[in-house]
Design a protein around this motif. Sequence first.
Motif, mmCIF file in Angstrom:
data_model
loop_
_atom_site.group_PDB
_atom_site.id
_atom_site.type_symbol
_atom_site.label_atom_id
_atom_site.label_comp_id
_atom_site.label_asym_id
_atom_site.label_seq_id
_atom_site.Cartn_x
_atom_site.Cartn_y
_atom_site.Cartn_z
ATOM 1 N N PRO A 1 -22.378 11.827 -36.595
ATOM 2 C CA PRO A 1 -23.783 11.389 -36.626
ATOM 3 C C PRO A 1 -24.691 12.465 -37.220
ATOM 4 N N SER A 2 -24.360 13.735 -36.989
ATOM 5 C CA SER A 2 -25.274 14.756 -37.517
ATOM 6 C C SER A 2 -25.174 14.858 -39.034
ATOM 7 N N LEU A 3 -23.985 14.684 -39.588
ATOM 8 C CA LEU A 3 -23.879 14.669 -41.057
ATOM 9 C C LEU A 3 -24.619 13.451 -41.613
ATOM 10 N N ALA A 4 -24.478 12.318 -40.936
ATOM 11 C CA ALA A 4 -25.162 11.089 -41.392
ATOM 12 C C ALA A 4 -26.674 11.293 -41.423
ATOM 13 N N ILE B 1 -34.972 -2.367 -47.296
ATOM 14 C CA ILE B 1 -34.584 -0.996 -47.709
ATOM 15 C C ILE B 1 -34.195 -0.195 -46.466
ATOM 16 N N ALA B 2 -34.994 -0.319 -45.413
ATOM 17 C CA ALA B 2 -34.694 0.426 -44.173
ATOM 18 C C ALA B 2 -33.338 0.010 -43.627
ATOM 19 N N ALA B 3 -33.040 -1.286 -43.669
ATOM 20 C CA ALA B 3 -31.755 -1.772 -43.137
ATOM 21 C C ALA B 3 -30.599 -1.188 -43.944
ATOM 22 N N MET B 4 -30.778 -1.120 -45.252
ATOM 23 C CA MET B 4 -29.689 -0.591 -46.084
ATOM 24 C C MET B 4 -29.507 0.914 -45.863
ATOM 25 N N GLN B 5 -30.608 1.640 -45.751
ATOM 26 C CA GLN B 5 -30.485 3.089 -45.493
ATOM 27 C C GLN B 5 -29.773 3.304 -44.162
ATOM 28 N N LYS B 6 -30.084 2.446 -43.193
ATOM 29 C CA LYS B 6 -29.464 2.559 -41.875
ATOM 30 C C LYS B 6 -27.955 2.291 -41.969
ATOM 31 N N SER B 7 -27.598 1.281 -42.742
ATOM 32 C CA SER B 7 -26.161 0.961 -42.886
ATOM 33 C C SER B 7 -25.432 2.109 -43.556
ATOM 34 N N ILE B 8 -26.064 2.721 -44.564
ATOM 35 C CA ILE B 8 -25.402 3.828 -45.278
ATOM 36 C C ILE B 8 -25.174 4.976 -44.295
ATOM 37 N N ARG B 9 -26.187 5.285 -43.504
ATOM 38 C CA ARG B 9 -26.017 6.383 -42.537
ATOM 39 C C ARG B 9 -24.987 6.011 -41.467
ATOM 40 N N ALA B 10 -24.940 4.729 -41.100
ATOM 41 C CA ALA B 10 -23.973 4.312 -40.071
ATOM 42 C C ALA B 10 -22.537 4.484 -40.568
ATOM 43 N N VAL B 11 -22.314 4.161 -41.842
ATOM 44 C CA VAL B 11 -20.966 4.324 -42.414
ATOM 45 C C VAL B 11 -20.568 5.798 -42.360
ATOM 46 N N ILE B 12 -21.500 6.665 -42.708
ATOM 47 C CA ILE B 12 -21.198 8.114 -42.716
ATOM 48 C C ILE B 12 -20.983 8.603 -41.276
ATOM 49 N N ALA B 13 -21.786 8.104 -40.361
ATOM 50 C CA ALA B 13 -21.637 8.526 -38.956
ATOM 51 C C ALA B 13 -20.274 8.120 -38.412
ATOM 52 N N ARG B 14 -19.833 6.914 -38.774
ATOM 53 C CA ARG B 14 -18.523 6.432 -38.296
ATOM 54 C C ARG B 14 -17.392 7.268 -38.873
ATOM 55 N N ARG B 15 -17.469 7.563 -40.180
ATOM 56 C CA ARG B 15 -16.368 8.251 -40.847
ATOM 57 C C ARG B 15 -16.408 9.763 -40.594
ATOM 58 N N TYR B 16 -17.615 10.304 -40.471
ATOM 59 C CA TYR B 16 -17.778 11.751 -40.298
ATOM 60 C C TYR B 16 -18.423 11.978 -38.924
#
Length: 254
Positions: A203-206, A186-201
Amino acid sequence: MKPILIAANWKMHKTLSEGQELTSTLINWLRRQKTSELQIILLPSFIHLTAIHSLLASDLPLALGAQNCHDKASGAFTGEVSSAMLASAGVQYVLVGHSERRGVYQEDHEVLAAKVDAALAEGIRPIFCCGEPSHERTQHTHEAYIVKQLEKSLLHLSPAQLAQVIIAYEPVWAIGTGHIPDADAIAAMQKSIRAVIARRYTPSLAEDVRLLYGGSCNAQNVQSFLAIEGVDGVLVGNASVQAKDFLPLLEAVL
Ligand code: PGA
């Protein structure tokens, strides 16, 4: 500290009086706790939204959500409910992309993107559900699967719009089954979701986006989910439908 989000998905359960009774029980419980650590979102059936809304009080951390909305603003869509209708009934949140909508009702990425847009246009915060079927996990393609769900239905949003979205990671095989991923997964998946948002938007939004875990969450295991880094709350199905299950779950969180 931001409150822990607990979204209660009643699905197609509860008559009007049963829903009212559970809501009143929750209100009494919240009045006794005087907690500011929780934000509970009730997700009853469409036809009970107005009645449940009339029971809520603005000083309590209890808000109303719907389980679905239509992707168009209005029109000749017999039997459907628009987000403007939901907003006018006091709805502040709406589930979009629940696995039962994706699977049973064949809602695809495009229609889900349009539902997210329709909800945001009315000031309703989407709770966007993503999650992989079990074979994606056994083939180790689950991360790419989730990234695609986000790409196709969420990442067209502006940063301000995305900040309004709550993302619920719910592995399809964990919903209603009693099977749950281990904490690292679960932690790995939450991290991946935030990483996708950080890349596209950014890091603070992620970091700011609220992420939930959902799937077989109950009073016995809720603490273990909330202890996972990056998990801001839970989306609860079965264990939210009866006070005898839901109140112990809330007590376990506090
Ligand atoms: P469950 O359902 O808690 O019964 O697994 C979760 C959901 O469907 O959102």
